[in-house]
Design a protein around this motif. Structure first.
Motif, PDB file in Angstrom:
ATOM      1  N   THR A  32       0.851  -1.187   0.000  1.00 21.98           N
ATOM      2  CA  THR A  32       0.000   0.000   0.000  1.00 21.98           C
ATOM      3  C   THR A  32       0.887   1.237   0.000  1.00 21.98           C
ATOM      4  O   THR A  32       1.504   1.574   1.004  1.00 21.98           O
ATOM      5  CB  THR A  32      -0.897   0.009   1.244  1.00 21.98           C
ATOM      6  N   THR A  33       0.960   1.903  -1.128  1.00 25.14           N
ATOM      7  CA  THR A  33       1.797   3.101  -1.232  1.00 25.14           C
ATOM      8  C   THR A  33       1.052   4.166  -2.031  1.00 25.14           C
ATOM      9  O   THR A  33       0.072   3.894  -2.709  1.00 25.14           O
ATOM     10  CB  THR A  33       3.127   2.801  -1.960  1.00 25.14           C
ATOM     11  N   ASP A  34       1.521   5.396  -1.908  1.00 27.43           N
ATOM     12  CA  ASP A  34       0.960   6.500  -2.699  1.00 27.43           C
ATOM     13  C   ASP A  34       1.587   6.458  -4.089  1.00 27.43           C
ATOM     14  O   ASP A  34       2.636   7.058  -4.338  1.00 27.43           O
ATOM     15  CB  ASP A  34       1.257   7.834  -2.004  1.00 27.43           C
TER      16      ASP A  34
ATOM     17  N   TRP B 117      10.730  10.119  -2.520  1.00 22.96           N
ATOM     18  CA  TRP B 117      11.114  11.098  -1.505  1.00 22.96           C
ATOM     19  C   TRP B 117       9.888  11.695  -0.822  1.00 22.96           C
ATOM     20  O   TRP B 117       9.832  11.794   0.411  1.00 22.96           O
ATOM     21  CB  TRP B 117      11.948  12.213  -2.127  1.00 22.96           C
ATOM     22  N   ALA B 118       8.874  12.034  -1.619  1.00 25.92           N
ATOM     23  CA  ALA B 118       7.681  12.690  -1.065  1.00 25.92           C
ATOM     24  C   ALA B 118       6.903  11.768  -0.142  1.00 25.92           C
ATOM     25  O   ALA B 118       6.472  12.177   0.940  1.00 25.92           O
ATOM     26  CB  ALA B 118       6.783  13.181  -2.203  1.00 25.92           C
ATOM     27  N   THR B 119       6.729  10.516  -0.551  1.00 22.66           N
ATOM     28  CA  THR B 119       5.910   9.616   0.268  1.00 22.66           C
ATOM     29  C   THR B 119       6.605   9.249   1.576  1.00 22.66           C
ATOM     30  O   THR B 119       5.960   9.126   2.616  1.00 22.66           O
ATOM     31  CB  THR B 119       5.519   8.350  -0.530  1.00 22.66           C
ATOM     32  N   VAL B 120       7.937   9.112   1.544  1.00 22.98           N
ATOM     33  CA  VAL B 120       8.670   8.813   2.777  1.00 22.98           C
ATOM     34  C   VAL B 120       8.674  10.038   3.697  1.00 22.98           C
ATOM     35  O   VAL B 120       8.473   9.912   4.915  1.00 22.98           O
ATOM     36  CB  VAL B 120      10.104   8.352   2.458  1.00 22.98           C
ATOM     37  N   SER B 121       8.853  11.211   3.132  1.00 21.58           N
ATOM     38  CA  SER B 121       8.843  12.443   3.936  1.00 21.58           C
ATOM     39  C   SER B 121       7.469  12.677   4.562  1.00 21.58           C
ATOM     40  O   SER B 121       7.360  13.114   5.718  1.00 21.58           O
ATOM     41  CB  SER B 121       9.226  13.641   3.062  1.00 21.58           C
TER      42      SER B 121
ATOM     43  N   ILE C 244      16.014  11.334   5.984  1.00 29.16           N
ATOM     44  CA  ILE C 244      15.345  10.693   4.848  1.00 29.16           C
ATOM     45  C   ILE C 244      16.393  10.197   3.846  1.00 29.16           C
ATOM     46  O   ILE C 244      16.300   9.076   3.333  1.00 29.16           O
ATOM     47  CB  ILE C 244      14.376  11.668   4.153  1.00 29.16           C
ATOM     48  N   GLU C 245      17.415  11.003   3.604  1.00 32.74           N
ATOM     49  CA  GLU C 245      18.489  10.598   2.697  1.00 32.74           C
ATOM     50  C   GLU C 245      19.213   9.359   3.225  1.00 32.74           C
ATOM     51  O   GLU C 245      19.496   8.420   2.466  1.00 32.74           O
ATOM     52  CB  GLU C 245      19.477  11.756   2.524  1.00 32.74           C
ATOM     53  N   LYS C 246      19.487   9.339   4.517  1.00 30.64           N
ATOM     54  CA  LYS C 246      20.172   8.197   5.131  1.00 30.64           C
ATOM     55  C   LYS C 246      19.345   6.918   4.970  1.00 30.64           C
ATOM     56  O   LYS C 246      19.884   5.858   4.606  1.00 30.64           O
ATOM     57  CB  LYS C 246      20.415   8.489   6.602  1.00 30.64           C
ATOM     58  N   VAL C 247      18.040   7.003   5.218  1.00 29.10           N
ATOM     59  CA  VAL C 247      17.166   5.836   5.098  1.00 29.10           C
ATOM     60  C   VAL C 247      17.126   5.342   3.664  1.00 29.10           C
ATOM     61  O   VAL C 247      17.250   4.133   3.394  1.00 29.10           O
ATOM     62  CB  VAL C 247      15.745   6.179   5.601  1.00 29.10           C
TER      63      VAL C 247
ATOM     64  N   ARG D 183      14.864   8.355  -5.768  1.00 31.66           N
ATOM     65  CA  ARG D 183      14.132   9.287  -4.911  1.00 31.66           C
ATOM     66  C   ARG D 183      13.146  10.164  -5.665  1.00 31.66           C
ATOM     67  O   ARG D 183      12.118  10.573  -5.115  1.00 31.66           O
ATOM     68  CB  ARG D 183      15.113  10.162  -4.139  1.00 31.66           C
ATOM     69  N   ASP D 184      13.426  10.451  -6.928  1.00 33.46           N
ATOM     70  CA  ASP D 184      12.529  11.309  -7.707  1.00 33.46           C
ATOM     71  C   ASP D 184      11.590  10.513  -8.609  1.00 33.46           C
ATOM     72  O   ASP D 184      10.828  11.099  -9.386  1.00 33.46           O
ATOM     73  CB  ASP D 184      13.355  12.280  -8.563  1.00 33.46           C
ATOM     74  N   SER D 185      11.645   9.190  -8.510  1.00 31.76           N
ATOM     75  CA  SER D 185      10.763   8.330  -9.312  1.00 31.76           C
ATOM     76  C   SER D 185       9.415   8.175  -8.614  1.00 31.76           C
ATOM     77  O   SER D 185       9.342   8.108  -7.388  1.00 31.76           O
ATOM     78  CB  SER D 185      11.386   6.944  -9.505  1.00 31.76           C
TER      79      SER D 185
END
Length: 308
Positions: free
Chosen positions: A88-90, A96-100, A115-118, A128-130
């Protein structure tokens, strides 16, 4: 040191009358990997859902690092990260956006460095931009883990974390889990891949029909319940085993060219020593030997079968 997670007398009875959990008691220490094993419908997901605040218990308590998950649910929930079975994801958001966004749901301030480290730890930084919808199934599952880690939880639940993931990616994720544990995160995982528990877990719990059958250090569990076998390849085939060897419970295999001796850890030294002496006295010589031990899967299957 007090356990980071303490479950006492936890039960769940649904309105239909179905009992999903029966007075479960469990303590999990900080920084361990704990594997919860059980067949479908055993109560694994119900247990996790109660701890994570998704399902209300019928009785009992759950305390996460000193915070009751009912009375102090905000603080308790902030301690916990959950990676569910379902993907289940956006889908239209970037990685990057969904994790943030997941970090923001817990009221945590923005922290691009975390977030970058994770994302780097999960080999997602290049993506990250995909948009999530463009990723493979294995990468989407990594995104779920990244979302669960975004708010820096102390306890991470992995519900079937490698379901549908190929063998190579599964081993990569095992390494990620170990690194998280080494960083101080407590890992609780459910899995149908019992080799996953055998490979990674410090302790193992087996649940069936809503009851926690046992909780044991993995090595100790395999020592106590694991069956061992000694296979002796003979110089000359036997038509039958001599009566003098009957007490050893031997089996004759491979057209009489192999003797199989099954034993447990307690009787290992004296049993093998006596067997080899008796073989020699009966003029039976062997040219090769091999030992094996039951896997965690065999122990699990036998325990569950015996409860049915």
């Amino acid at each position: 040191m007090a356990p980071i997670l303490k479950i006492s007398g936890l039960s769940k009875v649904y309105d239909s009358g179905f009992t999903a959990l029966k007075s479960v008691d469990l303590e999990i220490d900080k920084g361990e990997i704990f594997a919860l094993l059980g067949p479908n419908g055993a109560g694994k997901t119900t247990l996790i859902s109660i701890i994570c605040g998704l399902v209300s218990p019928s009785g009992g308590t759950v305390v996460a690092d000193g915070h009751d998950v009912i009375r102090d649910y905000r603080a308790a929930r902030a301690m916990i990260g959950l990676v569910p079975q379902e993907l289940t994801t956006d889908s239209f958001e970037t990685v990057w956006a969904t994790v943030s966004f997941s970090r923001g749901l817990f009221g945590k301030p923005k922290n691009p460095a975390h977030i970058e480290k994770v994302l780097k730890a999960l080999s997602l930084y290049d993506k990250r931009d995909s948009k999530v919808m463009t990723l493979s199934g294995g990468m989407k599952r990594r995104v779920l883990i990244a979302k669960a880690l975004a708010h820096e939880p102390e306890i991470l639940f992995l519900d079937e974390p490698t379901a549908g993931v190929d063998v190579e990616l599964r081993r990569d994720m095992w390494n990620v889990v170990r690194e998280l544990r080494d960083g101080g995160v407590t890992i609780i995982l459910t899995t149908h891949y019992i080799e996953e528990a055998e490979e990674m877990a410090d302790r193992v719990g087996i649940i069936n029909k809503g009851e926690l059958m046992l909780v044991e250090d993995k090595a100790e569990l395999m020592r106590k319940l694991g069956r061992k076998q000694l296979r002796l390849t003979l110089h000359e085939p036997l038509g039958a085993l001599p009566e003098a060897l009957a007490d050893h419970g031997l089996e004759l295999g491979k057209d009489g060219t192999e003797i199989v001796y099954t034993y447990d850890s307690q009787g290992e030294r004296t049993g093998i020593t006596t067997l080899l002496s008796d073989l020699s006295q009966n003029g039976i010589r062997f040219k090769d030997l091999d030992t094996s031990q039951s896997t965690l899967e065999e122990i699990f299957v036998n325990l569950v079968r015996n409860q049915q």
